[in-house]
Scaffold this active site. Sequence first.
Site, PDB file in Angstrom:
ATOM      1  N   HIS A  30     -18.852  10.947 -51.565  1.00 47.70           N
ATOM      2  CA  HIS A  30     -19.140  11.378 -50.208  1.00 47.70           C
ATOM      3  C   HIS A  30     -18.518  11.151 -48.981  1.00 47.70           C
ATOM      4  O   HIS A  30     -17.771  10.039 -48.949  1.00 47.70           O
ATOM      5  CB  HIS A  30     -20.715  10.826 -49.826  1.00 47.70           C
ATOM      6  CG  HIS A  30     -21.882  11.119 -50.798  1.00 47.70           C
ATOM      7  ND1 HIS A  30     -22.945  12.292 -50.703  1.00 47.70           N
ATOM      8  CD2 HIS A  30     -22.246  10.598 -52.313  1.00 47.70           C
ATOM      9  CE1 HIS A  30     -23.535  12.412 -51.790  1.00 47.70           C
ATOM     10  NE2 HIS A  30     -23.236  11.277 -52.676  1.00 47.70           N
ATOM     11  N   GLY A 184     -29.602  12.846 -51.189  1.00 49.23           N
ATOM     12  CA  GLY A 184     -30.548  12.104 -50.659  1.00 49.23           C
ATOM     13  C   GLY A 184     -31.683  11.714 -51.397  1.00 49.23           C
ATOM     14  O   GLY A 184     -31.554  11.791 -52.719  1.00 49.23           O
ATOM     15  N   HIS A 211     -27.463  16.408 -57.175  1.00 47.32           N
ATOM     16  CA  HIS A 211     -27.826  15.225 -57.725  1.00 47.32           C
ATOM     17  C   HIS A 211     -29.161  15.245 -58.128  1.00 47.32           C
ATOM     18  O   HIS A 211     -30.184  15.854 -57.819  1.00 47.32           O
ATOM     19  CB  HIS A 211     -28.147  14.410 -56.367  1.00 47.32           C
ATOM     20  CG  HIS A 211     -26.783  13.617 -55.652  1.00 47.32           C
ATOM     21  ND1 HIS A 211     -26.057  14.246 -54.787  1.00 47.32           N
ATOM     22  CD2 HIS A 211     -26.458  12.392 -55.517  1.00 47.32           C
ATOM     23  CE1 HIS A 211     -24.896  13.780 -54.406  1.00 47.32           C
ATOM     24  NE2 HIS A 211     -25.420  12.390 -54.455  1.00 47.32           N
ATOM     25  N   GLU A 214     -31.131  10.344 -60.480  1.00 41.62           N
ATOM     26  CA  GLU A 214     -30.406   9.089 -59.918  1.00 41.62           C
ATOM     27  C   GLU A 214     -31.813   8.277 -59.508  1.00 41.62           C
ATOM     28  O   GLU A 214     -31.572   6.843 -60.075  1.00 41.62           O
ATOM     29  CB  GLU A 214     -29.872   9.433 -58.625  1.00 41.62           C
ATOM     30  CG  GLU A 214     -29.175   8.092 -57.712  1.00 41.62           C
ATOM     31  CD  GLU A 214     -28.497   8.403 -56.472  1.00 41.62           C
ATOM     32  OE1 GLU A 214     -29.011   9.506 -55.790  1.00 41.62           O
ATOM     33  OE2 GLU A 214     -27.844   7.456 -56.268  1.00 41.62           O
TER      34      GLU A 214
HETATM   35  N1  LIG Z   1     -26.045   7.925 -53.711  1.00 46.19           N
HETATM   36  C1  LIG Z   1     -26.400   8.853 -53.291  1.00 46.19           C
HETATM   37  N2  LIG Z   1     -27.628   9.691 -53.462  1.00 46.19           N
HETATM   38  C2  LIG Z   1     -28.095  10.708 -52.893  1.00 46.19           C
HETATM   39  N3  LIG Z   1     -27.553  11.014 -51.700  1.00 46.19           N
HETATM   40  C3  LIG Z   1     -26.263  10.331 -51.110  1.00 46.19           C
HETATM   41  C4  LIG Z   1     -25.887   9.348 -51.752  1.00 46.19           C
HETATM   42  N4  LIG Z   1     -24.875   8.802 -51.124  1.00 46.19           N
HETATM   43  C5  LIG Z   1     -24.802   9.462 -49.931  1.00 46.19           C
HETATM   44  N5  LIG Z   1     -25.746  10.532 -50.047  1.00 46.19           N
HETATM   45  C6  LIG Z   1     -25.837  11.382 -49.024  1.00 46.19           C
HETATM   46  O1  LIG Z   1     -26.954  11.074 -48.224  1.00 46.19           O
HETATM   47  C7  LIG Z   1     -27.305  12.120 -47.623  1.00 46.19           C
HETATM   48  C8  LIG Z   1     -28.942  12.255 -47.178  1.00 46.19           C
HETATM   49  C9  LIG Z   1     -29.261  12.189 -45.908  1.00 46.19           C
HETATM   50  C10 LIG Z   1     -30.794  12.479 -45.656  1.00 46.19           C
HETATM   51  O2  LIG Z   1     -31.400  11.961 -46.326  1.00 46.19           O
HETATM   52  C11 LIG Z   1     -31.096  12.761 -44.267  1.00 46.19           C
HETATM   53  C12 LIG Z   1     -32.656  12.603 -44.260  1.00 46.19           C
HETATM   54  C13 LIG Z   1     -33.056  13.089 -42.858  1.00 46.19           C
HETATM   55  C14 LIG Z   1     -32.194  13.492 -41.921  1.00 46.19           C
HETATM   56  C15 LIG Z   1     -30.742  13.453 -42.085  1.00 46.19           C
HETATM   57  C16 LIG Z   1     -29.857  13.633 -40.900  1.00 46.19           C
HETATM   58  O3  LIG Z   1     -28.647  13.975 -41.091  1.00 46.19           O
HETATM   59  O4  LIG Z   1     -30.390  13.884 -39.719  1.00 46.19           O
HETATM   60  C17 LIG Z   1     -30.482  12.985 -43.263  1.00 46.19           C
HETATM   61  C18 LIG Z   1     -27.308  13.220 -48.816  1.00 46.19           C
HETATM   62  O5  LIG Z   1     -27.276  14.670 -48.419  1.00 46.19           O
HETATM   63  C19 LIG Z   1     -26.071  12.659 -49.541  1.00 46.19           C
HETATM   64  O6  LIG Z   1     -24.827  13.337 -49.081  1.00 46.19           O
HETATM   65 ZN   LIG Z   2     -24.115  10.821 -54.386  1.00 46.03          ZN
END
Ligand SMILES: Nc1ncnc2c1ncn2[C@@H]1O[C@H](CCC(=O)c2cccc(C(=O)O)c2)[C@@H](O)[C@H]1O
Ligand SMILES: [Zn+2]
Length: 354
Positions: A30, A184, A211, A214
Site C-alpha cells: 500500500h 479495509g 482483498h 484477510e
Molecule cells: N492489510 C490491509 N488490509 C486491508 N486494507 C489495508 C491494509 N493495509 C492497508 N490497507 C488500506 O486501508 C484502506 C482502508 C481505509 C478505510 O477503511 C477508510 C474508511 C473510512 C474512511 C476512509 C478515508 O480515507 O476517509 C478510509 C484500504 O483502502 C487499503 O488500501
Molecule cells: Zn493489503
Amino acid sequence: MTDHDQRAAAGVRDPHAFIAGLPKAELHVHHVGSASPRIVSQLAARHPDSQVPTDPEALADFFTFTDFAHFIKVYLSVVDLIRTPEDVRLLTYEIARDMARQQIRYAELTITPFSSTRRGIDARAFMDAIEDARKSAEAEFGTVLRWCFDIPGEAGLESAEETVRLATDDRLRPEGLVSFGLGGPEIGVPRPQFKPYFDRAIAAGLRSVPHAGETTGPETVWDALNHLRAERIGHGTSSAQDPGLLAHLAEQRIALEVCPTSNIATRAVRTLDEHPVKEFVRAGVLVTINSDDPPMFGTDLNSEYAVAARLLDLDEWGLADLAKNAVEASFLDPAGKAALAAEIDTYTSGWLAP
Ligand SMILES: Nc1ncnc2c1ncn2[C@@H]1O[C@H](CCC(=O)c2cccc(C(=O)O)c2)[C@@H](O)[C@H]1O
Ligand SMILES: [Zn+2]
C-alpha cells in the site's frame, strides 16, 4: 568445502544475502502504508499539527496494533499527513527509492485515491503527482511502478463510485493504472455490493485484485471470485479452511498475495508458525510473497522472503521460484515477464556458480 558448497549451505541457513540481491516483483503493497519513518518525519515536519510521532521509538510504539480495527485507525492518521500534491509526489518517489534498495524491479502499488480527494486534494493534481513520481523513479532508480486503485470498502458506496470514476475517466485515469482493488475491514463490508463498480473497472480494461479472506472466512474469497471476478486475491488467508477453494485457486492459477508479517501484526494469524502459507503451497496454489504496509509492520519485502524461506524450507532456487511466481502473477506484459524471470535465473545461477 568449496566456496560453492559453503555458499549453498549458508544460503539455506541464512538466506539474507541471497535475498538482498535477488531481483523481485511486489504485487501487494500500500502507498500510504509504505511511508517509512524517514518519509513520515519529512511529512510531519511539513504538517507539525499531526497526531503521528516522528521519533523512531515512539513511532514503533504507535505502529503496535491491538487488532485490525486499531490498525486502520492508525493507518488513517498517516493518511492525514498527506495533504498536498507535493506530499503525494514525495511519498511515491521515496517509496520507489526504498524499493530499489531492495532490488524490487517492479511493483504494483495499491493507492486509495478516494482518501486524498475527499481530503481536498484535486484529482488532476493527484494523478499528475503519482505519474511524475513514477516516471522519475523509473528513470532514476530503475524500479517500474504500476498502480492498483482500491475502494476503501468501509467508507461506503460513495467511495466506490468516486474510485471507479477516478479509475475510468479518460481525462483522469493515469497511464500507470493496471488494476482495481478493495481494501479495509471485511467484517460488515460484504464484497458482492461492489460488483457494479468492479464490472465498470473491468470493462475499462482494469484487472480485479480485491482483498478477501484477510479478516473473514473463505466465503469472502468465494464472493471475491464470483462477484468481483478476482484474478488474484489480496491475502486470502482463510482459504486454508476450505480445501475445495484451495483446489479451485490452484486449478485456475489465481494467485494469493500472501503477507505473512502483516497477518501477525494485525492479529489475523496468531504466530508465523501457524501461518497457512505451507498449506497453500502443498495444495498447488500460486503463492506470491508481499509486504503490505512494510514500515507499519516493521518489515520489508526482503524480510518477508526470509520468513517464507524459513516457513517453506526453501533453498536459493526455491526463493527464485517464489520471486518468479510474482512475475507470473503480475500484470506485466509477456516481454516484461520474460525479461524479469530471466534476470532472476541469471542472478541465481551466478550466485550458485562455483
Ligand atoms: N492489510 C490491509 N488490509 C486491508 N486494507 C489495508 C491494509 N493495509 C492497508 N490497507 C488500506 O486501508 C484502506 C482502508 C481505509 C478505510 O477503511 C477508510 C474508511 C473510512 C474512511 C476512509 C478515508 O480515507 O476517509 C478510509 C484500504 O483502502 C487499503 O488500501
Ligand atoms: Zn493489503
